[in-house]
Design an enzyme around this catalytic site. Structure first.
Site, PDB file in Angstrom:
ATOM      1  N   ASP A 281       0.830  -1.200   0.000  1.00  0.00           N
ATOM      2  CA  ASP A 281       0.000   0.000   0.000  1.00  0.00           C
ATOM      3  C   ASP A 281       0.870   1.257   0.000  1.00  0.00           C
ATOM      4  OD1 ASP A 281      -2.221  -1.619   0.157  1.00  0.00           O
ATOM      5  OD2 ASP A 281      -2.397  -1.461   2.338  1.00  0.00           O
ATOM      6  N   LEU A 282       0.236   2.373  -0.342  1.00  0.00           N
ATOM      7  CA  LEU A 282       0.932   3.663  -0.405  1.00  0.00           C
ATOM      8  C   LEU A 282       1.754   3.924   0.849  1.00  0.00           C
ATOM      9  CD1 LEU A 282       1.245   6.463  -1.880  1.00  0.00           C
ATOM     10  CD2 LEU A 282      -0.738   7.208  -0.553  1.00  0.00           C
TER      11      LEU A 282
END
Length: 252
Positions: free
Chosen positions: A118-119
């Site tokens: 994820d980011l």
């Protein structure tokens, strides 16, 4: 002495295979991306556009992508990348946010990420030149263990974490067995080590938040036998061939 089952016959290297699989092995893209490229008319054989991903070939001779000849696949290569937080695991972002490809060091061959982070998740991201290896490592049936360390805020007991070994259902989504252990606690903050084999989207965050915890930092520290240890943020190094061969032999 009883005889065991006969081993399967060795695969004939000239046996026809789907063009999407051959191109993935050559590191052009993942199978799914190649199927999309075929739909867009970007792949041809001897100048004729390929109509179906199921097209069978014994080699990539005469195959072009965007008009450029495709080289025969080289041996698969695998790299460790210490992904910093704040980067997307994507080739490009319509919103203009930075991606891993904006920050990878120069000099690398064309590589594809194995799975995603994820980011705001940091840590070990494997990169490979081989689309078939990428697929093999990502398949749920392969069951490669992923290890994370999460810094969390809020009360939780080891007993609560141990219940996750039975799996948990959150808003209709079923998550499989998770091995979670308290590492250390300071006040209401603690580090938790999490091991799982599914790797569904945002799985670690969702499960810990389901327990009432706030996740302030999430780091992937290992993917199968390959560890993040010793690799500084933003750095890349190559997994040695004998380690890669050994890793592949452990896969189901």
């Amino acid at each position: 002495m009883p005889e065991g089952p006969l081993p399967p016959p060795p695969r004939n290297p000239r046996e026809p295979q789907r063009i999407a699989k051959l191109l993935a092995r050559a590191g052009i893209a993942s199978r799914r991306e190649i199927e999309r490229m075929i739909e867009e008319g970007r792949i041809a054989i001897n100048g004729e556009k390929v109509a179906k991903p199921a097209t069978l070939l014994t080699s990539l001779q005469g195959v072009t992508v965007d008009g450029r000849p495709v080289k025969a696949p080289a041996p698969a290569r695998l790299f460790r990348y210490h992904k910093p937080a704040g980067l997307l695991t994507a080739e490009r972002d319509p919103k203009g946010r930075p991606t891993i490809y904006d920050r990878l060091p120069p000099g690398l061959p064309r590589v594809m990420p194995v799975g995603r982070l994820d980011l705001n998740t940091e840590g070990l991201l494997l990169l490979t030149t081989d689309g078939e290896l990428k697929r093999q490592l990502e398949l749920p049936s392969t069951g490669v263990e992923r290890t994370y360390r999460a810094r969390t805020f809020g009360p939780v007991s080891q007993e609560q974490l141990e219940e996750l070994i039975h799996g948990v259902e959150i808003e209709g989504m079923r998550y499989g067995a998770i091995d979670a252990n308290l590492e250390r606690r300071t006040g209401r903050n603690q580090w938790i080590e999490v091991r799982l084999r599914e790797g569904k989207n945002r799985e670690v965050r969702r499960v810990l938040e389901h327990l009432g915890l706030q996740v302030s930092r999430l780091i992937r520290t290992a993917y199968g036998p390959i560890s993040l240890a010793g690799l500084p943020p933003g750095a890349v190094d190559e997994v040695r061939q004998h380690e890669l061969v050994g890793f592949r032999k452990t896969l189901k």
